[in-house]
Design a protein around this motif. Structure first.
Motif, PDB file in Angstrom:
ATOM      1  N   TRP A 289       6.249   5.226  14.363  1.00 18.07           N
ATOM      2  CA  TRP A 289       7.007   5.754  13.122  1.00 18.07           C
ATOM      3  C   TRP A 289       5.721   5.739  12.041  1.00 18.07           C
ATOM      4  O   TRP A 289       5.919   6.733  11.404  1.00 18.07           O
ATOM      5  N   GLU A 290       5.252   4.744  11.784  1.00 17.55           N
ATOM      6  CA  GLU A 290       4.111   4.572  10.638  1.00 17.55           C
ATOM      7  C   GLU A 290       3.134   5.805  10.698  1.00 17.55           C
ATOM      8  O   GLU A 290       2.946   6.312   9.803  1.00 17.55           O
ATOM      9  N   THR A 291       2.670   5.821  11.989  1.00 17.46           N
ATOM     10  CA  THR A 291       1.448   6.615  12.322  1.00 17.46           C
ATOM     11  C   THR A 291       2.193   8.094  11.945  1.00 17.46           C
ATOM     12  O   THR A 291       1.514   9.206  11.430  1.00 17.46           O
ATOM     13  N   ASP A 292       3.382   8.307  12.407  1.00 16.61           N
ATOM     14  CA  ASP A 292       3.996   9.821  12.260  1.00 16.61           C
ATOM     15  C   ASP A 292       4.280  10.103  10.656  1.00 16.61           C
ATOM     16  O   ASP A 292       4.109  11.364  10.143  1.00 16.61           O
ATOM     17  N   PHE A 293       4.583   9.121   9.751  1.00 14.29           N
ATOM     18  CA  PHE A 293       4.683   9.363   8.479  1.00 14.29           C
ATOM     19  C   PHE A 293       3.401   8.995   7.512  1.00 14.29           C
ATOM     20  O   PHE A 293       3.521   8.905   6.256  1.00 14.29           O
ATOM     21  N   ASP A 294       2.405   8.686   8.322  1.00 13.27           N
ATOM     22  CA  ASP A 294       1.116   8.279   7.474  1.00 13.27           C
ATOM     23  C   ASP A 294       1.275   7.008   6.594  1.00 13.27           C
ATOM     24  O   ASP A 294       0.973   6.977   5.418  1.00 13.27           O
ATOM     25  N   LEU A 295       1.860   6.245   6.957  1.00 10.92           N
ATOM     26  CA  LEU A 295       2.170   4.992   6.425  1.00 10.92           C
ATOM     27  C   LEU A 295       1.467   3.850   6.791  1.00 10.92           C
ATOM     28  O   LEU A 295       0.941   3.837   7.982  1.00 10.92           O
ATOM     29  N   PRO A 296       0.676   3.000   5.975  1.00 10.62           N
ATOM     30  CA  PRO A 296      -0.010   1.830   6.310  1.00 10.62           C
ATOM     31  C   PRO A 296       0.696   0.860   7.080  1.00 10.62           C
ATOM     32  O   PRO A 296       1.917   0.395   6.534  1.00 10.62           O
ATOM     33  N   PRO A 297       0.564  -0.038   8.078  1.00 14.35           N
ATOM     34  CA  PRO A 297       1.084  -1.057   8.634  1.00 14.35           C
ATOM     35  C   PRO A 297       0.791  -2.380   7.899  1.00 14.35           C
ATOM     36  O   PRO A 297       0.527  -3.290   8.274  1.00 14.35           O
ATOM     37  N   ASP A 298       1.272  -2.345   6.492  1.00 14.00           N
ATOM     38  CA  ASP A 298       1.220  -3.455   5.729  1.00 14.00           C
ATOM     39  C   ASP A 298       2.210  -4.023   5.454  1.00 14.00           C
ATOM     40  O   ASP A 298       3.592  -3.286   5.256  1.00 14.00           O
ATOM     41  N   GLY A 299       2.724  -5.263   5.270  1.00  9.98           N
ATOM     42  CA  GLY A 299       3.791  -6.229   4.613  1.00  9.98           C
ATOM     43  C   GLY A 299       4.578  -6.611   6.114  1.00  9.98           C
ATOM     44  O   GLY A 299       4.183  -6.515   7.100  1.00  9.98           O
ATOM     45  N   SER A 300       5.794  -7.176   5.585  1.00 13.68           N
ATOM     46  CA  SER A 300       6.593  -7.694   6.899  1.00 13.68           C
ATOM     47  C   SER A 300       7.215  -6.573   7.474  1.00 13.68           C
ATOM     48  O   SER A 300       7.246  -5.377   7.121  1.00 13.68           O
ATOM     49  N   THR A 301       7.940  -6.951   8.681  1.00 15.28           N
ATOM     50  CA  THR A 301       8.629  -6.149   9.440  1.00 15.28           C
ATOM     51  C   THR A 301       9.546  -5.195   8.621  1.00 15.28           C
ATOM     52  O   THR A 301      10.132  -4.058   8.504  1.00 15.28           O
ATOM     53  N   ALA A 302      10.486  -6.156   7.686  1.00 13.04           N
ATOM     54  CA  ALA A 302      11.503  -5.683   6.994  1.00 13.04           C
ATOM     55  C   ALA A 302      10.876  -4.598   5.973  1.00 13.04           C
ATOM     56  O   ALA A 302      11.510  -3.688   5.586  1.00 13.04           O
ATOM     57  N   GLN A 303       9.700  -5.010   5.226  1.00  8.74           N
ATOM     58  CA  GLN A 303       9.082  -4.007   4.124  1.00  8.74           C
ATOM     59  C   GLN A 303       8.878  -2.769   4.973  1.00  8.74           C
ATOM     60  O   GLN A 303       8.933  -1.695   4.443  1.00  8.74           O
ATOM     61  N   ARG A 304       8.179  -2.850   6.049  1.00  5.67           N
ATOM     62  CA  ARG A 304       7.676  -1.716   6.845  1.00  5.67           C
ATOM     63  C   ARG A 304       8.841  -0.712   7.292  1.00  5.67           C
ATOM     64  O   ARG A 304       8.740   0.292   7.040  1.00  5.67           O
ATOM     65  N   LYS A 305      10.098  -1.442   7.434  1.00  2.00           N
ATOM     66  CA  LYS A 305      11.253  -0.445   7.831  1.00  2.00           C
ATOM     67  C   LYS A 305      11.604   0.173   6.819  1.00  2.00           C
ATOM     68  O   LYS A 305      12.065   1.360   6.895  1.00  2.00           O
ATOM     69  N   ALA A 306      11.640  -0.694   5.680  1.00  2.00           N
ATOM     70  CA  ALA A 306      11.985  -0.104   4.399  1.00  2.00           C
ATOM     71  C   ALA A 306      11.269   1.209   3.802  1.00  2.00           C
ATOM     72  O   ALA A 306      12.012   2.234   3.197  1.00  2.00           O
ATOM     73  N   ALA A 307      10.160   0.834   4.236  1.00  2.00           N
ATOM     74  CA  ALA A 307       9.150   1.947   3.636  1.00  2.00           C
ATOM     75  C   ALA A 307       9.407   3.442   4.558  1.00  2.00           C
ATOM     76  O   ALA A 307       8.944   4.453   4.198  1.00  2.00           O
ATOM     77  N   LEU A 308      10.037   3.408   5.570  1.00  2.00           N
ATOM     78  CA  LEU A 308      10.321   4.526   6.325  1.00  2.00           C
ATOM     79  C   LEU A 308      11.552   5.252   5.934  1.00  2.00           C
ATOM     80  O   LEU A 308      11.838   6.443   5.976  1.00  2.00           O
TER      81      LEU A 308
END
Length: 84
Positions: A65-84
């Motif tokens: 998902w992060e790759t699809d949205f060009d998001l870096p895999p930074d932070g906790s899992t909760a933070q990463r899900k919130a960024a999506l």
């Protein structure tokens, strides 16, 4: 549905009569149980994959998902899900 439910449904689909034993301990019953276990496993996996299609419930596919949205895999899992 669990494997017993699948087994019972598969056995109910067998043709009527005495030629095929519908006992769960018969050879056919054991074969139906094997098919039922796999059917229950596939159903569980499908439910997991459906949850992976929603960003807020993703677990296994978070990196994709992060790759699809060009998001870096930074932070906790909760933070990463919130960024999506």
């Amino acid at each position: 549905m669990n494997s017993d439910n699948y087994r019972d449904q598969l056995i109910s689909l067998l043709p009527p009569g005495k030629a095929i034993s519908k006992q769960t301990t018969s050879g056919v019953g054991r074969m139906m149980h094997g098919l039922a276990v796999e059917s229950a496993r596939v159903e569980a996996r499908v439910k997991e994959l459906i949850s992976e299609s929603i960003p807020s419930t993703v677990d296994e596919l978070l990196t994709e998902w992060e790759t699809d949205f060009d998001l870096p895999p930074d932070g906790s899992t909760a933070q990463r899900k919130a960024a999506l």
